[in-house]
Design an enzyme around this catalytic site. Structure first.
Site, short mmCIF file in Angstrom:
data_model
loop_
_atom_site.label_atom_id
_atom_site.label_comp_id
_atom_site.label_asym_id
_atom_site.label_seq_id
_atom_site.Cartn_x
_atom_site.Cartn_y
_atom_site.Cartn_z
N ASN A 108 0.75 -1.43 0.15
CA ASN A 108 -0.04 -0.02 -0.02
C ASN A 108 0.96 1.23 -0.01
O ASN A 108 0.27 2.36 0.01
CB ASN A 108 -1.05 -0.06 1.22
CG ASN A 108 -1.88 -1.36 1.28
OD1 ASN A 108 -1.69 -2.10 2.18
ND2 ASN A 108 -2.60 -1.58 0.24
N ILE A 115 1.11 6.82 -1.07
CA ILE A 115 0.35 6.08 -0.08
C ILE A 115 -1.25 5.81 -0.58
O ILE A 115 -1.75 6.85 -0.96
CB ILE A 115 0.16 6.62 1.30
CG1 ILE A 115 1.81 6.94 1.83
CG2 ILE A 115 -0.29 5.79 2.50
CD1 ILE A 115 1.87 7.65 2.98
N CYS A 116 -1.36 4.56 -0.47
CA CYS A 116 -2.87 4.16 -0.67
C CYS A 116 -3.59 4.03 0.51
O CYS A 116 -3.35 3.06 1.21
CB CYS A 116 -2.97 3.12 -1.66
SG CYS A 116 -4.54 2.24 -1.89
N LEU A 117 -4.28 5.08 1.10
CA LEU A 117 -4.91 4.72 2.44
C LEU A 117 -6.31 5.78 1.87
O LEU A 117 -6.27 6.97 1.74
CB LEU A 117 -4.31 5.60 3.32
CG LEU A 117 -4.83 5.50 4.88
CD1 LEU A 117 -5.06 3.97 5.43
CD2 LEU A 117 -4.11 6.08 5.85
N ARG A 121 -7.91 10.13 0.32
CA ARG A 121 -8.34 10.52 -0.87
C ARG A 121 -9.45 11.61 -0.78
O ARG A 121 -10.18 11.53 -0.09
CB ARG A 121 -9.03 9.37 -1.58
CG ARG A 121 -7.91 8.14 -1.83
CD ARG A 121 -8.79 7.18 -2.79
NE ARG A 121 -7.93 5.87 -2.80
CZ ARG A 121 -8.47 4.71 -2.56
NH1 ARG A 121 -9.67 4.33 -2.12
NH2 ARG A 121 -7.68 3.64 -2.55
#
Length: 185
Positions: A108, A115-117, A121
């Site tokens: 992630n 960062i993918c959280l 978003r």
């Protein structure tokens, strides 16, 4: 942090004195972001996960700080991961900008620091993205959880890391440890 809060109180007192004298200087207004940050940083400092540490390079700029996460369990145990957090002027209508400054092998987090959280978003299809009701505490706890219960191999940003985990969990663990030895001490 206390310095900024003290400064704001002094400026408010001075402004109140000028306002009563008929003068109103808009250049000394404190932004909504800064007012929110004073409150949120104080709350965050009392509710910080024990695996996290926050530092402010300039204690008069609460909108820019570093977060260090040292996981106490899981694949990333023994590493110390640095994050740079920038709170934009439009906060709390937009999420803070966060970048991982430590090179990491993580599904992630890209090796380049993205960062993918979902809560970071601005717009999220599933409704779990940023909302004005979220706070810095949510961001810090969310980042901390990326090393434990939010570690997500099914919706990765770093597809190579996720596929590596699916192919060979032990080799994935070894690569994570190599990255920790080389970049996260």
């Amino acid at each position: 942090m206390l310095t900024l809060a003290s400064k704001l109180k002094r400026e408010e007192g001075m402004r109140a004195g000028r306002t009563s004298a008929g003068s109103n200087d808009a250049s000394h207004r404190v932004s909504i972001r800064d007012r929110l940050l004073i409150k949120e940083v104080a709350e965050l400092e009392t509710n910080l996960p024990n695996t996290c540490k926050i530092t402010f390079p300039d204690e008069n700029k609460l909108h820019h700080f570093q977060l260090a996460i040292s996981p106490d369990e899981g694949y990333y145990l023994g590493g110390k991961f640095q994050f740079e957090i920038e709170v934009l002027e439009a906060y709390n209508m937009v999420p803070p900008k966060v970048k991982c400054m430590t090179r990491i092998w993580h599904p992630n987090i890209a090796e380049t620091g993205e960062i993918c959280l979902s809560l970071l978003r601005e717009h999220s299809i599933d409704g779990t993205g940023w909302a004005p009701t979220r706070t810095l505490k949510d961001v810090v706890w969310g980042l901390n959880s990326l090393f434990t219960d939010l570690l997500n191999f099914d919706d990765p940003l770093n597809i190579d890391a996720a596929e590596h985990h699916l192919r060979d969990k032990e080799d994935f663990r070894n690569k994570v440890q190599d990255f920790i030895k080389n970049y996260a001490r």
